[in-house]
Design a protein around this motif. Structure first.
Motif, PDB file in Angstrom:
ATOM      1  N   LEU A  67      46.346  39.636  35.601  1.00  0.00           N
ATOM      2  CA  LEU A  67      45.071  39.252  34.999  1.00  0.00           C
ATOM      3  C   LEU A  67      45.049  39.618  33.525  1.00  0.00           C
ATOM      4  O   LEU A  67      45.592  40.663  33.135  1.00  0.00           O
ATOM      5  CB  LEU A  67      43.924  39.975  35.699  1.00  0.00           C
ATOM      6  N   ARG A  68      44.398  38.781  32.729  1.00  0.00           N
ATOM      7  CA  ARG A  68      44.249  39.109  31.314  1.00  0.00           C
ATOM      8  C   ARG A  68      43.308  40.300  31.190  1.00  0.00           C
ATOM      9  O   ARG A  68      42.254  40.354  31.831  1.00  0.00           O
ATOM     10  CB  ARG A  68      43.726  37.906  30.520  1.00  0.00           C
ATOM     11  N   GLN A 128      34.929  37.943  36.369  1.00  0.00           N
ATOM     12  CA  GLN A 128      36.013  36.990  36.143  1.00  0.00           C
ATOM     13  C   GLN A 128      37.299  37.469  36.809  1.00  0.00           C
ATOM     14  O   GLN A 128      38.027  36.681  37.413  1.00  0.00           O
ATOM     15  CB  GLN A 128      36.242  36.781  34.649  1.00  0.00           C
ATOM     16  N   LYS A 129      37.601  38.746  36.704  1.00  0.00           N
ATOM     17  CA  LYS A 129      38.794  39.310  37.331  1.00  0.00           C
ATOM     18  C   LYS A 129      38.767  39.084  38.847  1.00  0.00           C
ATOM     19  O   LYS A 129      39.770  38.694  39.444  1.00  0.00           O
ATOM     20  CB  LYS A 129      38.932  40.801  37.034  1.00  0.00           C
ATOM     21  N   VAL A 135      39.072  35.199  39.575  1.00  0.00           N
ATOM     22  CA  VAL A 135      40.426  34.705  39.316  1.00  0.00           C
ATOM     23  C   VAL A 135      41.398  35.224  40.378  1.00  0.00           C
ATOM     24  O   VAL A 135      42.236  34.481  40.884  1.00  0.00           O
ATOM     25  CB  VAL A 135      40.885  35.091  37.892  1.00  0.00           C
ATOM     26  N   THR A 136      41.282  36.494  40.742  1.00  0.00           N
ATOM     27  CA  THR A 136      42.160  37.066  41.767  1.00  0.00           C
ATOM     28  C   THR A 136      42.037  36.298  43.081  1.00  0.00           C
ATOM     29  O   THR A 136      43.040  35.958  43.707  1.00  0.00           O
ATOM     30  CB  THR A 136      41.840  38.560  41.987  1.00  0.00           C
ATOM     31  N   SER A 173      47.794  43.861  34.920  1.00  0.00           N
ATOM     32  CA  SER A 173      47.020  43.337  33.796  1.00  0.00           C
ATOM     33  C   SER A 173      47.919  43.260  32.568  1.00  0.00           C
ATOM     34  O   SER A 173      48.905  43.987  32.460  1.00  0.00           O
ATOM     35  CB  SER A 173      45.781  44.184  33.522  1.00  0.00           C
ATOM     36  N   GLY A 214      44.781  34.276  34.315  1.00  0.00           N
ATOM     37  CA  GLY A 214      45.560  34.964  35.339  1.00  0.00           C
ATOM     38  C   GLY A 214      46.648  34.077  35.899  1.00  0.00           C
ATOM     39  O   GLY A 214      46.577  32.845  35.807  1.00  0.00           O
ATOM     40  N   HIS A 260      47.159  47.230  37.260  1.00  0.00           N
ATOM     41  CA  HIS A 260      45.738  47.133  36.931  1.00  0.00           C
ATOM     42  C   HIS A 260      45.044  48.416  37.352  1.00  0.00           C
ATOM     43  O   HIS A 260      45.278  48.924  38.434  1.00  0.00           O
ATOM     44  CB  HIS A 260      45.120  45.927  37.646  1.00  0.00           C
TER      45      HIS A 260
END
Length: 135
Positions: A10-11, A18-19, A22-23, A62, A114, A134
């Protein structure tokens, strides 16, 4: 225990929602590509059936945007099919719109939020070089 590795990168500047979003999306992409990664349904002590889960751990890493770009480039160079989520997808509301904005994105200019990879463990380690666990 596993010859393969399932990693999601992940960015590091994404908001918490968002994390998580996206995951979830990226994990389903790998499961869709590799159905054997999903085990058997779970059954509790009372006999209730629950959905099956991944048979192996999913490592969540990350990285900054530049490192994510390098990870995407390395995966493409090695012809490893990945799941990728780009920032433009945050502004859409459904799958066909996601695919439409993704189709407009070139790898060399993508703002990757991601990426998920499932492949040989050593290969995943090489591709994800520079990403950190992360935390």
């Amino acid at each position: 225990m596993f010859d393969t590795k399932f990693a999601i990168v992940l960015r590091d500047d994404l908001a918490t929602w968002q994390k998580l979003n996206v995951t979830a999306f990226l994990a389903t992409g790998i499961a869709g590509q590799k159905p054997a990664i999903i085990g058997e349904p779970y059954r509790d002590g009372a006999g209730h059936i629950y959905n099956a889960l991944s048979v192996q751990p999913i490592i969540v890493l990350s990285a900054d945007g530049a490192t994510l770009g390098n990870i995407q480039r390395r995966a493409i160079e090695r012809e490893i099919q990945t799941s990728v989520y780009v920032d433009a997808m945050f502004s859409t509301g459904h799958d066909s719109a996601n695919r439409a904005v993704f189709a407009e994105t070139r790898p060399d200019g993508a703002k990757v939020a991601g990426i998920a990879i499932h492949a040989d463990k050593k290969l995943v380690d090489k591709i994800t070089k520079g990403a950190k666990l992360h935390g």
